[in-house]
Scaffold this motif. Structure first.
Motif, PDB file in Angstrom:
ATOM      1  N   ALA A 151      -3.325   5.150   8.757  1.00 19.48           N
ATOM      2  CA  ALA A 151      -4.160   4.182   8.881  1.00 19.48           C
ATOM      3  C   ALA A 151      -5.148   4.093   7.816  1.00 19.48           C
ATOM      4  O   ALA A 151      -6.401   4.130   8.055  1.00 19.48           O
ATOM      5  N   PRO A 152      -4.616   3.590   6.523  1.00 15.98           N
ATOM      6  CA  PRO A 152      -5.483   3.410   5.589  1.00 15.98           C
ATOM      7  C   PRO A 152      -6.537   2.282   5.661  1.00 15.98           C
ATOM      8  O   PRO A 152      -6.239   1.301   6.752  1.00 15.98           O
ATOM      9  N   ALA A 153      -7.674   2.184   5.023  1.00 15.40           N
ATOM     10  CA  ALA A 153      -8.513   1.112   5.182  1.00 15.40           C
ATOM     11  C   ALA A 153      -7.927  -0.145   4.620  1.00 15.40           C
ATOM     12  O   ALA A 153      -8.165  -1.304   4.911  1.00 15.40           O
ATOM     13  N   ARG A 188      -1.509  -4.682  -5.102  1.00 14.72           N
ATOM     14  CA  ARG A 188      -0.921  -3.458  -4.728  1.00 14.72           C
ATOM     15  C   ARG A 188      -1.714  -2.372  -5.023  1.00 14.72           C
ATOM     16  O   ARG A 188      -2.292  -2.052  -6.225  1.00 14.72           O
ATOM     17  N   ALA A 189      -1.546  -1.487  -3.864  1.00 11.50           N
ATOM     18  CA  ALA A 189      -2.461  -0.078  -4.503  1.00 11.50           C
ATOM     19  C   ALA A 189      -1.473   1.104  -4.201  1.00 11.50           C
ATOM     20  O   ALA A 189      -0.810   1.333  -3.290  1.00 11.50           O
ATOM     21  N   TYR A 190      -1.731   2.021  -5.219  1.00  4.88           N
ATOM     22  CA  TYR A 190      -0.934   3.110  -5.188  1.00  4.88           C
ATOM     23  C   TYR A 190      -1.922   4.397  -5.388  1.00  4.88           C
ATOM     24  O   TYR A 190      -2.705   4.303  -6.083  1.00  4.88           O
ATOM     25  N   LEU A 191      -1.779   5.218  -4.378  1.00  4.54           N
ATOM     26  CA  LEU A 191      -2.546   6.581  -4.237  1.00  4.54           C
ATOM     27  C   LEU A 191      -1.461   7.725  -4.269  1.00  4.54           C
ATOM     28  O   LEU A 191      -0.782   7.549  -3.192  1.00  4.54           O
ATOM     29  N   VAL A 239       0.853  -0.978  -0.169  1.00  2.00           N
ATOM     30  CA  VAL A 239       0.060   0.122  -0.039  1.00  2.00           C
ATOM     31  C   VAL A 239       1.011   1.127  -0.068  1.00  2.00           C
ATOM     32  O   VAL A 239       1.748   1.441   0.849  1.00  2.00           O
ATOM     33  N   SER A 240       0.840   1.939  -1.347  1.00  6.90           N
ATOM     34  CA  SER A 240       1.587   3.370  -1.035  1.00  6.90           C
ATOM     35  C   SER A 240       0.590   4.447  -1.404  1.00  6.90           C
ATOM     36  O   SER A 240       0.006   4.517  -2.327  1.00  6.90           O
ATOM     37  N   ILE A 241       0.487   5.400  -0.320  1.00 10.91           N
ATOM     38  CA  ILE A 241      -0.270   6.469  -0.409  1.00 10.91           C
ATOM     39  C   ILE A 241       0.821   7.496  -0.140  1.00 10.91           C
ATOM     40  O   ILE A 241       1.588   7.712   1.130  1.00 10.91           O
ATOM     41  N   ILE A 242       0.943   8.292  -1.128  1.00  3.49           N
ATOM     42  CA  ILE A 242       2.030   9.394  -1.016  1.00  3.49           C
ATOM     43  C   ILE A 242       0.977  10.810  -1.121  1.00  3.49           C
ATOM     44  O   ILE A 242       0.290  11.282  -2.255  1.00  3.49           O
ATOM     45  N   VAL A 243       1.223  11.844  -0.245  1.00  2.81           N
ATOM     46  CA  VAL A 243       0.633  13.327  -0.509  1.00  2.81           C
ATOM     47  C   VAL A 243       1.935  14.140  -0.571  1.00  2.81           C
ATOM     48  O   VAL A 243       2.629  14.188   0.343  1.00  2.81           O
TER      49      VAL A 243
END
Length: 187
Positions: A134-136, A184-187, A114-118
């Motif tokens: 703390a992503p879902a 794999r999740a990328y946001l 899980v890759s979440i980048i702001v």
């Protein structure tokens, strides 16, 4: 009273002349209540089961969709390789149908990354850091498409609510490898 008897007799004859309603009974076995609900919601046979009249060839045509519709219903819950066995039986005059669907969901697809980048002014804003930390979607857990969509929605909603009006998703990608059972999740 004498006029009521002929009217009653005509009403009874009219009721007898009406063809009996067709009945399709669908049974789904082998999965929990959430999966069963989703399978039933996506089955074409389930949507047609309360029709007054349905021809045998229409039931058989809808029945041929069962395998693909069951598979489509399980994917949002991370089950990409289920085993689906179904049977269709009818009574002698093809008015009552029974569809039995036995499902083995199989091994679920697990979230591998899980890759979440702001980036930009909101990168250190606590509202975004809370979502990122703390992503879902949780690494090592079964993939749930709703969790991915919820995380996306939380990011977009936070941006709109807290004044980041120029915010946009540069990458919104969910990669699923059904053979390796990974996502794999990328946001």
């Amino acid at each position: 009273m004498t006029r009521a008897i002929p009217c009653l007799a005509l009403a009874c004859l009219a009721a007898l002349a009406q063809p009996a309603a067709a009945a399709i009974r669908v049974e789904v076995n082998g999965v929990d209540a959430n999966l069963r609900r989703n399978v039933l919601a996506l089955l074409s046979l389930e949507r047609y089961k309360d029709r007054d009249r349905i021809e045998a060839d229409a039931v058989e045509r809808l029945y041929r969709r069962v395998d693909s519709e069951v598979r489509d219903a399980l994917r949002p819950f991370g089950y990409y390789n289920p085993s689906v066995h179904s049977t269709l039986t009818a009574d002698a005059n093809h008015r009552n149908w029974r569809v039995q669907i036995d499902i083995r969901a199989g091994e679920p697809v697990l979230v591998e990354e899980v890759s979440i980048i702001v980036r930009g002014p909101g990168a250190t804003d606590p509202v975004f850091t809370r979502i990122v930390s703390a992503p879902a979607l949780i690494r090592g857990k079964r993939l749930e498409h709703a969790a991915y969509e919820r995380t996306k929605s939380e990011l977009q909603s936070a941006a709109a609510t807290y004044g980041y009006l120029d915010a946009r998703l540069l990458r919104s990608e969910l990669q699923v490898d059904p053979q390796a059972l990974t996502a794999r999740a990328y946001l």
